[in-house]
Design a protein around this motif. Structure first.
Motif, PDB file in Angstrom:
ATOM      1  N   LEU A 162       0.825  -1.207   0.000  1.00 38.16           N
ATOM      2  CA  LEU A 162       0.000   0.000   0.000  1.00 38.16           C
ATOM      3  C   LEU A 162       0.860   1.260   0.000  1.00 38.16           C
ATOM      4  N   ARG A 163       2.121   1.115   0.360  1.00 36.35           N
ATOM      5  CA  ARG A 163       3.028   2.265   0.402  1.00 36.35           C
ATOM      6  C   ARG A 163       3.882   2.358  -0.860  1.00 36.35           C
ATOM      7  N   LEU A 164       3.604   1.486  -1.821  1.00 33.66           N
ATOM      8  CA  LEU A 164       4.315   1.501  -3.094  1.00 33.66           C
ATOM      9  C   LEU A 164       3.401   2.066  -4.179  1.00 33.66           C
ATOM     10  N   PRO A 165       3.951   2.765  -5.167  1.00 34.28           N
ATOM     11  CA  PRO A 165       3.118   3.294  -6.257  1.00 34.28           C
ATOM     12  C   PRO A 165       2.396   2.165  -6.983  1.00 34.28           C
ATOM     13  N   GLU A 166       1.138   2.402  -7.308  1.00 33.28           N
ATOM     14  CA  GLU A 166       0.351   1.372  -7.983  1.00 33.28           C
ATOM     15  C   GLU A 166       0.542   1.403  -9.493  1.00 33.28           C
ATOM     16  N   ASP A 167       0.605   2.606 -10.065  1.00 37.92           N
ATOM     17  CA  ASP A 167       0.617   2.758 -11.519  1.00 37.92           C
ATOM     18  C   ASP A 167       1.954   3.340 -11.975  1.00 37.92           C
ATOM     19  N   PRO A 168       2.655   2.691 -12.923  1.00 38.85           N
ATOM     20  CA  PRO A 168       3.940   3.223 -13.409  1.00 38.85           C
ATOM     21  C   PRO A 168       3.806   4.549 -14.149  1.00 38.85           C
ATOM     22  N   PHE A 169       2.580   4.950 -14.452  1.00 40.57           N
ATOM     23  CA  PHE A 169       2.346   6.221 -15.139  1.00 40.57           C
ATOM     24  C   PHE A 169       2.998   7.382 -14.392  1.00 40.57           C
ATOM     25  N   TYR A 170       2.923   7.356 -13.071  1.00 39.69           N
ATOM     26  CA  TYR A 170       3.402   8.493 -12.291  1.00 39.69           C
ATOM     27  C   TYR A 170       4.926   8.593 -12.293  1.00 39.69           C
ATOM     28  N   LYS A 171       5.605   7.457 -12.243  1.00 33.79           N
ATOM     29  CA  LYS A 171       7.069   7.512 -12.299  1.00 33.79           C
ATOM     30  C   LYS A 171       7.540   7.932 -13.685  1.00 33.79           C
ATOM     31  N   GLN A 172       6.842   7.476 -14.724  1.00 30.90           N
ATOM     32  CA  GLN A 172       7.210   7.885 -16.075  1.00 30.90           C
ATOM     33  C   GLN A 172       6.971   9.374 -16.274  1.00 30.90           C
ATOM     34  N   MET A 173       5.854   9.869 -15.745  1.00 33.05           N
ATOM     35  CA  MET A 173       5.598  11.306 -15.837  1.00 33.05           C
ATOM     36  C   MET A 173       6.652  12.091 -15.060  1.00 33.05           C
ATOM     37  N   ALA A 174       7.057  11.567 -13.902  1.00 32.27           N
ATOM     38  CA  ALA A 174       8.089  12.239 -13.114  1.00 32.27           C
ATOM     39  C   ALA A 174       9.400  12.306 -13.894  1.00 32.27           C
ATOM     40  N   ALA A 175       9.727  11.229 -14.613  1.00 34.60           N
ATOM     41  CA  ALA A 175      10.946  11.227 -15.427  1.00 34.60           C
ATOM     42  C   ALA A 175      10.859  12.277 -16.532  1.00 34.60           C
ATOM     43  N   ASP A 176       9.690  12.385 -17.163  1.00 31.43           N
ATOM     44  CA  ASP A 176       9.507  13.391 -18.218  1.00 31.43           C
ATOM     45  C   ASP A 176       9.574  14.804 -17.641  1.00 31.43           C
ATOM     46  N   LEU A 177       8.953  14.997 -16.496  1.00 32.63           N
ATOM     47  CA  LEU A 177       8.973  16.313 -15.856  1.00 32.63           C
ATOM     48  C   LEU A 177      10.394  16.719 -15.481  1.00 32.63           C
ATOM     49  N   THR A 178      11.151  15.777 -14.937  1.00 32.33           N
ATOM     50  CA  THR A 178      12.536  16.068 -14.559  1.00 32.33           C
ATOM     51  C   THR A 178      13.374  16.407 -15.783  1.00 32.33           C
ATOM     52  N   LYS A 179      13.142  15.693 -16.863  1.00 34.27           N
ATOM     53  CA  LYS A 179      13.893  15.941 -18.098  1.00 34.27           C
ATOM     54  C   LYS A 179      13.720  17.380 -18.566  1.00 34.27           C
ATOM     55  N   TYR A 180      12.528  17.922 -18.350  1.00 33.30           N
ATOM     56  CA  TYR A 180      12.251  19.297 -18.774  1.00 33.30           C
ATOM     57  C   TYR A 180      12.318  20.284 -17.606  1.00 33.30           C
ATOM     58  N   GLN A 181      12.994  19.879 -16.531  1.00 34.79           N
ATOM     59  CA  GLN A 181      13.280  20.757 -15.390  1.00 34.79           C
ATOM     60  C   GLN A 181      12.012  21.307 -14.735  1.00 34.79           C
ATOM     61  N   ILE A 182      11.064  20.412 -14.481  1.00 38.58           N
ATOM     62  CA  ILE A 182       9.820  20.791 -13.807  1.00 38.58           C
ATOM     63  C   ILE A 182       9.732  20.048 -12.479  1.00 38.58           C
ATOM     64  N   GLY A 183       9.709  20.785 -11.391  1.00 43.41           N
ATOM     65  CA  GLY A 183       9.515  20.192 -10.075  1.00 43.41           C
ATOM     66  C   GLY A 183       8.041  20.200  -9.706  1.00 43.41           C
ATOM     67  N   VAL A 184       7.617  19.228  -8.908  1.00 46.07           N
ATOM     68  CA  VAL A 184       6.200  19.096  -8.557  1.00 46.07           C
ATOM     69  C   VAL A 184       6.031  19.086  -7.041  1.00 46.07           C
ATOM     70  N   ASN A 185       5.158  19.946  -6.548  1.00 48.62           N
ATOM     71  CA  ASN A 185       4.721  19.914  -5.152  1.00 48.62           C
ATOM     72  C   ASN A 185       3.245  19.560  -5.123  1.00 48.62           C
ATOM     73  N   ILE A 186       2.872  18.661  -4.226  1.00 52.13           N
ATOM     74  CA  ILE A 186       1.494  18.185  -4.157  1.00 52.13           C
ATOM     75  C   ILE A 186       0.865  18.588  -2.830  1.00 52.13           C
TER      76      ILE A 186
END
Length: 243
Positions: free
Chosen positions: A101-125
């Motif tokens: 339950l403490r692990l990400p369920e969908d790989p979509f979010y890690k892939q999006m994080a990789a894309d965001l990092t590539k374009y120098q975008i930090g995310v706060n939730i």
């Protein structure tokens, strides 16, 4: 208001006109923020197209980079990155499966994080829900972009309002270094801990970093280290600009 209803093929209707300079358009921004509480006050649809909205924000920001603030109050349920209500299964608690339950369920979010990092975008939730929201999955965006998760369970303005105002104001005004990378030299580290993307074996990518962030490293004690009385290492944080 412009509405993009296609959740499977997200596009930006005005790719060059959705970002504005705050100093030049402050009145427009403040008017928009003031109108938010009333814009959807009669909405009865509780579904959340979080993933498509995230993709759209990425498309808008990818030309400039920066910091993306996400305010989420329910479990993503439509389009890319929709998540299951897995936190309500009480049979999992107290078993060897509870850690899932403490692990990400969908790989979509890690892939999006990789894309965001590539374009120098930090995310706060900023998460506010009184129900299961799967912070483990959503938090992946902050974890790999050098961001942060702010959690206000069962948000009530009279209880959490001042805390939210303080944390949001600090988030927006604290000095931040952009497009940063960090490297530690002359000692071999076996693991790194914190919110960042490990670009190579020893290079930490940090789209946005500030004085409230902390990182930990675990070093390897080799024979050459044990035979010398003094050990030196160098921490280098490089960034082209800060505001």
């Amino acid at each position: 208001m412009m509405v993009v209803s296609d959740l499977d093929d997200v596009f930006v209707p005005l790719p060059d006109d959705l970002l504005v300079n705050l100093s030049e358009s402050r009145n427009v921004v403040e008017t928009f923020l003031d109108s938010l509480p009333s814009m959807f006050q009669d909405n009865v649809n509780v579904e959340s197209a979080f993933g498509p909205a995230l993709k759209a924000a990425f498309m808008v920001m990818s030309q400039l980079g920066g910091k993306l603030l996400i305010f989420q109050n329910t479990l993503p349920s439509l389009g890319y990155g929709r998540l299951k209500l897995r936190g309500d299964d009480i049979r999992v608690y107290g078993t060897d499966k509870e850690h899932t339950l403490r692990l990400p369920e969908d790989p979509f979010y890690k892939q999006m994080a990789a894309d965001l990092t590539k374009y120098q975008i930090g995310v706060n939730i900023y998460a506010f829900s009184d129900k299961y929201t799967d912070i483990a999955s959503l938090g992946t965006l902050a974890k790999y972009t050098g961001g942060q998760v702010y959690y206000y369970p069962s948000f009530q303005s009279n209880i959490h309002g001042e805390k939210l105002r303080h944390e949001l104001a600090r988030d927006l005004t604290r000095e931040t270094a952009w497009e940063a990378v960090m490297r530690i030299r002359w000692i071999r580290f076996t693991s790194y801990h914190g919110n960042f993307m490990l670009r190579s074996t020893d290079l930490l990518a940090l789209p946005a970093v500030d004085c409230d962030k902390a990182y930990a490293m675990q070093l390897s004690l080799e024979e050459t280290l044990l035979s010398t009385p003094t050990v030196y290492f160098q921490v280098a944080l490089l960034y082209p600009s800060n505001v």
